[in-house]
Motif scaffolding. Sequence first.
Motif, PDB file in Angstrom:
ATOM      1  N   PHE A   1       3.214  -6.316 -13.466  1.00  0.00           N
ATOM      2  CA  PHE A   1       2.810  -5.499 -12.326  1.00  0.00           C
ATOM      3  C   PHE A   1       1.325  -5.728 -12.086  1.00  0.00           C
ATOM      4  O   PHE A   1       0.535  -5.768 -13.031  1.00  0.00           O
ATOM      5  CB  PHE A   1       3.062  -4.014 -12.613  1.00  0.00           C
ATOM      6  CG  PHE A   1       4.502  -3.692 -12.817  1.00  0.00           C
ATOM      7  CD1 PHE A   1       5.304  -3.373 -11.736  1.00  0.00           C
ATOM      8  CD2 PHE A   1       5.066  -3.733 -14.082  1.00  0.00           C
ATOM      9  CE1 PHE A   1       6.653  -3.091 -11.926  1.00  0.00           C
ATOM     10  CE2 PHE A   1       6.411  -3.445 -14.279  1.00  0.00           C
ATOM     11  CZ  PHE A   1       7.203  -3.127 -13.187  1.00  0.00           C
ATOM     12  N   ALA A   2       0.926  -5.896 -10.825  1.00  0.00           N
ATOM     13  CA  ALA A   2      -0.480  -6.117 -10.499  1.00  0.00           C
ATOM     14  C   ALA A   2      -0.793  -5.470  -9.154  1.00  0.00           C
ATOM     15  O   ALA A   2       0.094  -5.259  -8.328  1.00  0.00           O
ATOM     16  CB  ALA A   2      -0.788  -7.611 -10.437  1.00  0.00           C
ATOM     17  N   SER A   3      -2.073  -5.171  -8.960  1.00  0.00           N
ATOM     18  CA  SER A   3      -2.535  -4.632  -7.687  1.00  0.00           C
ATOM     19  C   SER A   3      -3.870  -5.263  -7.348  1.00  0.00           C
ATOM     20  O   SER A   3      -4.656  -5.589  -8.230  1.00  0.00           O
ATOM     21  CB  SER A   3      -2.691  -3.121  -7.767  1.00  0.00           C
ATOM     22  OG  SER A   3      -3.233  -2.632  -6.558  1.00  0.00           O
ATOM     23  N   ASN A   4      -4.109  -5.402  -6.066  1.00  0.00           N
ATOM     24  CA  ASN A   4      -5.404  -5.910  -5.625  1.00  0.00           C
ATOM     25  C   ASN A   4      -6.292  -4.775  -5.143  1.00  0.00           C
ATOM     26  O   ASN A   4      -7.184  -4.970  -4.326  1.00  0.00           O
ATOM     27  CB  ASN A   4      -5.232  -6.967  -4.530  1.00  0.00           C
ATOM     28  CG  ASN A   4      -4.545  -6.398  -3.302  1.00  0.00           C
ATOM     29  OD1 ASN A   4      -4.084  -5.265  -3.291  1.00  0.00           O
ATOM     30  ND2 ASN A   4      -4.464  -7.193  -2.259  1.00  0.00           N
ATOM     31  N   ALA A   5      -6.073  -3.584  -5.664  1.00  0.00           N
ATOM     32  CA  ALA A   5      -6.873  -2.420  -5.277  1.00  0.00           C
ATOM     33  C   ALA A   5      -8.338  -2.646  -5.626  1.00  0.00           C
ATOM     34  O   ALA A   5      -8.652  -3.076  -6.735  1.00  0.00           O
ATOM     35  CB  ALA A   5      -6.352  -1.171  -5.997  1.00  0.00           C
ATOM     36  N   PRO A   6      -9.245  -2.388  -4.693  1.00  0.00           N
ATOM     37  CA  PRO A   6     -10.666  -2.567  -4.983  1.00  0.00           C
ATOM     38  C   PRO A   6     -11.180  -1.487  -5.933  1.00  0.00           C
ATOM     39  O   PRO A   6     -10.596  -0.409  -6.038  1.00  0.00           O
ATOM     40  CB  PRO A   6     -11.330  -2.442  -3.611  1.00  0.00           C
ATOM     41  CG  PRO A   6     -10.387  -1.625  -2.806  1.00  0.00           C
ATOM     42  CD  PRO A   6      -9.011  -1.943  -3.328  1.00  0.00           C
ATOM     43  N   THR A   7     -12.271  -1.775  -6.620  1.00  0.00           N
ATOM     44  CA  THR A   7     -12.845  -0.784  -7.530  1.00  0.00           C
ATOM     45  C   THR A   7     -13.656   0.262  -6.779  1.00  0.00           C
ATOM     46  O   THR A   7     -13.817   1.379  -7.256  1.00  0.00           O
ATOM     47  CB  THR A   7     -13.731  -1.457  -8.596  1.00  0.00           C
ATOM     48  OG1 THR A   7     -14.742  -2.206  -7.933  1.00  0.00           O
ATOM     49  CG2 THR A   7     -12.914  -2.364  -9.481  1.00  0.00           C
ATOM     50  N   THR A   8     -14.157  -0.090  -5.596  1.00  0.00           N
ATOM     51  CA  THR A   8     -14.941   0.845  -4.780  1.00  0.00           C
ATOM     52  C   THR A   8     -14.449   0.799  -3.344  1.00  0.00           C
ATOM     53  O   THR A   8     -14.183  -0.278  -2.814  1.00  0.00           O
ATOM     54  CB  THR A   8     -16.442   0.475  -4.820  1.00  0.00           C
ATOM     55  OG1 THR A   8     -16.873   0.473  -6.175  1.00  0.00           O
ATOM     56  CG2 THR A   8     -17.273   1.458  -4.030  1.00  0.00           C
ATOM     57  N   VAL A   9     -14.326   1.966  -2.722  1.00  0.00           N
ATOM     58  CA  VAL A   9     -13.902   2.074  -1.333  1.00  0.00           C
ATOM     59  C   VAL A   9     -14.860   3.022  -0.622  1.00  0.00           C
ATOM     60  O   VAL A   9     -15.112   4.126  -1.109  1.00  0.00           O
ATOM     61  CB  VAL A   9     -12.465   2.631  -1.219  1.00  0.00           C
ATOM     62  CG1 VAL A   9     -12.058   2.813   0.234  1.00  0.00           C
ATOM     63  CG2 VAL A   9     -11.475   1.757  -1.956  1.00  0.00           C
ATOM     64  N   VAL A  10     -15.392   2.600   0.521  1.00  0.00           N
ATOM     65  CA  VAL A  10     -16.228   3.466   1.341  1.00  0.00           C
ATOM     66  C   VAL A  10     -15.392   3.921   2.536  1.00  0.00           C
ATOM     67  O   VAL A  10     -14.924   3.091   3.321  1.00  0.00           O
ATOM     68  CB  VAL A  10     -17.505   2.742   1.809  1.00  0.00           C
ATOM     69  CG1 VAL A  10     -18.348   3.664   2.688  1.00  0.00           C
ATOM     70  CG2 VAL A  10     -18.311   2.243   0.611  1.00  0.00           C
TER      71      VAL A  10
ATOM     72  N   THR B   1     -17.922   7.665  -0.838  1.00  0.00           N
ATOM     73  CA  THR B   1     -17.678   6.427  -1.577  1.00  0.00           C
ATOM     74  C   THR B   1     -16.799   6.758  -2.773  1.00  0.00           C
ATOM     75  O   THR B   1     -17.155   7.606  -3.598  1.00  0.00           O
ATOM     76  CB  THR B   1     -19.003   5.795  -2.054  1.00  0.00           C
ATOM     77  OG1 THR B   1     -19.808   5.524  -0.902  1.00  0.00           O
ATOM     78  CG2 THR B   1     -18.742   4.505  -2.813  1.00  0.00           C
ATOM     79  N   LEU B   2     -15.648   6.113  -2.825  1.00  0.00           N
ATOM     80  CA  LEU B   2     -14.699   6.341  -3.913  1.00  0.00           C
ATOM     81  C   LEU B   2     -14.864   5.278  -4.980  1.00  0.00           C
ATOM     82  O   LEU B   2     -15.066   4.109  -4.671  1.00  0.00           O
ATOM     83  CB  LEU B   2     -13.265   6.261  -3.382  1.00  0.00           C
ATOM     84  CG  LEU B   2     -12.921   7.180  -2.217  1.00  0.00           C
ATOM     85  CD1 LEU B   2     -11.525   6.854  -1.711  1.00  0.00           C
ATOM     86  CD2 LEU B   2     -13.026   8.626  -2.644  1.00  0.00           C
ATOM     87  N   LYS B   3     -14.730   5.679  -6.228  1.00  0.00           N
ATOM     88  CA  LYS B   3     -14.731   4.729  -7.337  1.00  0.00           C
ATOM     89  C   LYS B   3     -13.423   4.913  -8.094  1.00  0.00           C
ATOM     90  O   LYS B   3     -13.106   6.007  -8.562  1.00  0.00           O
ATOM     91  CB  LYS B   3     -15.910   4.969  -8.267  1.00  0.00           C
ATOM     92  CG  LYS B   3     -15.910   4.000  -9.418  1.00  0.00           C
ATOM     93  CD  LYS B   3     -17.140   4.123 -10.273  1.00  0.00           C
ATOM     94  CE  LYS B   3     -16.940   3.210 -11.453  1.00  0.00           C
ATOM     95  NZ  LYS B   3     -18.075   2.501 -11.858  1.00  0.00           N
ATOM     96  N   ALA B   4     -12.643   3.825  -8.185  1.00  0.00           N
ATOM     97  CA  ALA B   4     -11.393   3.867  -8.944  1.00  0.00           C
ATOM     98  C   ALA B   4     -11.748   3.890 -10.431  1.00  0.00           C
ATOM     99  O   ALA B   4     -12.545   3.083 -10.901  1.00  0.00           O
ATOM    100  CB  ALA B   4     -10.534   2.654  -8.627  1.00  0.00           C
TER     101      ALA B   4
END
Length: 140
Positions: A32-41, A55-58
Amino acid sequence: VADDWKNFGLPGWGMTTQPPTGRVLINVPTRFASNAPTTVVLAPVNVLGRDVTVTLKATTHVWDFGDGHTGAAKPGNPKLEYAHRKPGGFDVVMTTRYTATFTVQGSGAVYDGNGVANVAGPATQLEVVEAHSELVAGDG
């Protein structure tokens, strides 16, 4: 805003599987993999006449494999393997855990958001099947 950022339409991310068919074998690991970014504005939200930018930080990605088991991976390399132990249909969901900071238009300060938000992505359906061996007569 420190508490309400969790209601600003936070993104949930999908995943890929290997094998990619949605049909996998029992007791054989699926990747299982995801290309979710570590930071989202997020796009600015107007609050009391001022634009607020969040600003979100995963912090973690958590998979629910649909059979009562879960697994987690760190952001930046959200990959893991899991083998279902029973046949059947399963909805696998990856939830991203976010923390947040925010800025207010006209202020140079960066504020911390309170708490953590858990945002589930869309479900990926897997059909887990058993393989059966069958001996057949040969020509030899």
